[in-house]
Design a protein around this motif. Structure first.
Motif, short mmCIF file in Angstrom:
data_model
loop_
_atom_site.label_atom_id
_atom_site.label_comp_id
_atom_site.label_asym_id
_atom_site.label_seq_id
_atom_site.Cartn_x
_atom_site.Cartn_y
_atom_site.Cartn_z
N THR A 1 31.79 33.86 48.00
CA THR A 1 32.83 34.89 47.87
C THR A 1 34.18 34.37 48.33
O THR A 1 35.20 34.60 47.67
N VAL A 2 34.21 33.66 49.45
CA VAL A 2 35.47 33.10 49.96
C VAL A 2 36.03 32.07 48.98
O VAL A 2 37.24 32.06 48.69
N VAL A 3 35.18 31.22 48.44
CA VAL A 3 35.65 30.21 47.48
C VAL A 3 36.18 30.90 46.22
O VAL A 3 37.25 30.53 45.71
N LEU A 4 35.46 31.90 45.72
CA LEU A 4 35.93 32.63 44.55
C LEU A 4 37.27 33.32 44.83
O LEU A 4 38.18 33.30 44.00
N GLY A 5 37.39 33.92 46.01
CA GLY A 5 38.65 34.58 46.38
C GLY A 5 39.80 33.59 46.47
O GLY A 5 40.92 33.88 46.05
N VAL B 1 43.91 40.83 45.50
CA VAL B 1 43.13 39.64 45.83
C VAL B 1 43.55 39.08 47.18
O VAL B 1 42.72 38.59 47.95
N GLN B 2 44.81 39.16 47.53
CA GLN B 2 45.26 38.62 48.81
C GLN B 2 44.75 39.45 49.98
O GLN B 2 44.37 38.90 51.01
N ILE B 3 44.72 40.76 49.83
CA ILE B 3 44.17 41.61 50.89
C ILE B 3 42.68 41.35 51.05
O ILE B 3 42.18 41.16 52.17
N LEU B 4 41.95 41.32 49.93
CA LEU B 4 40.52 41.04 49.98
C LEU B 4 40.26 39.67 50.59
O LEU B 4 39.42 39.52 51.47
N PHE B 5 41.00 38.67 50.15
CA PHE B 5 40.82 37.31 50.66
C PHE B 5 41.13 37.25 52.15
O PHE B 5 40.41 36.60 52.92
N THR C 1 34.87 37.71 42.54
CA THR C 1 35.04 37.84 43.99
C THR C 1 34.66 39.23 44.46
O THR C 1 33.93 39.39 45.46
N MET C 2 35.14 40.24 43.76
CA MET C 2 34.82 41.62 44.14
C MET C 2 33.33 41.90 44.00
O MET C 2 32.74 42.60 44.82
#
Length: 161
Positions: A66-70, A36-40, A114-115
């Motif tokens: 997506t950013v808020v969910l991440g 999640v941190q890499i994706l975010f 998020t994904m």
């Protein structure tokens, strides 16, 4: 006065079980947190690229969601670490493990969303094809199967209690 000790099939006390479960939970969180941190991190950079201004309004909304969910997924998956730090030494590890486990589950659900949103955005921008929602649905079904259906089936099938 005799202390009664509740033992499980592993012949461990409640405190020993909480210690073991905490260690297992932290290992699981490390995997999810990294993802999640890499994706975010990647998501945070998109808004600063020239292409962002040219995105359709719908795609910009998907990006913001997506950013808020991440961000929420990151918070939920880091939450157990903060919980542990703030309650450490208070002799409530079994309760802390239960709360941290619930936070982790919420984090996994948020990571899934998020994904899903990120995949939808990327495929919409990359292809503009009408089959994108179908492909995203298939991938989400795969995630659900791997992350929830199979584990729940295993739990039901092999749990004796």
């Amino acid at each position: 006065m005799v202390d009664t000790v509740t033992r499980t099939g592993r012949d461990e006390t409640e405190e020993e079980r909480a210690d073991r479960m905490w260690g297992e939970l932290i290992q699981e969180i490390r995997v999810a947190q990294t993802g999640v941190q890499i994706l975010f991190g990647f998501l945070l950079t998109v808004v600063f690229t020239p292409k962002y201004a040219n995105l359709a309004h719908t795609d910009q909304v998907i990006y913001i969601v997506t950013v808020v969910l991440g961000s929420c997924a990151t918070g939920a998956l880091i939450g157990p670490v903060s919980l542990h730090r703030l309650v450490s030494g208070r002799r409530i590890k079994p309760q802390a493990v239960r709360i941290a486990s619930r936070l982790t589950f919420v984090g996994l659900v948020l990571l899934l969303t998020t994904m899903t949103a990120a995949l939808l955005l990327v495929l919409r921008v990359a292809t503009h094809d009408s089959w994108v929602p179908w492909l995203v649905t298939a991938v989400v079904a795969w995630y659900l199967l791997c992350w929830f259906v199979l584990p729940l089936w295993t739990r039901r099938r092999y749990t004796t209690q």
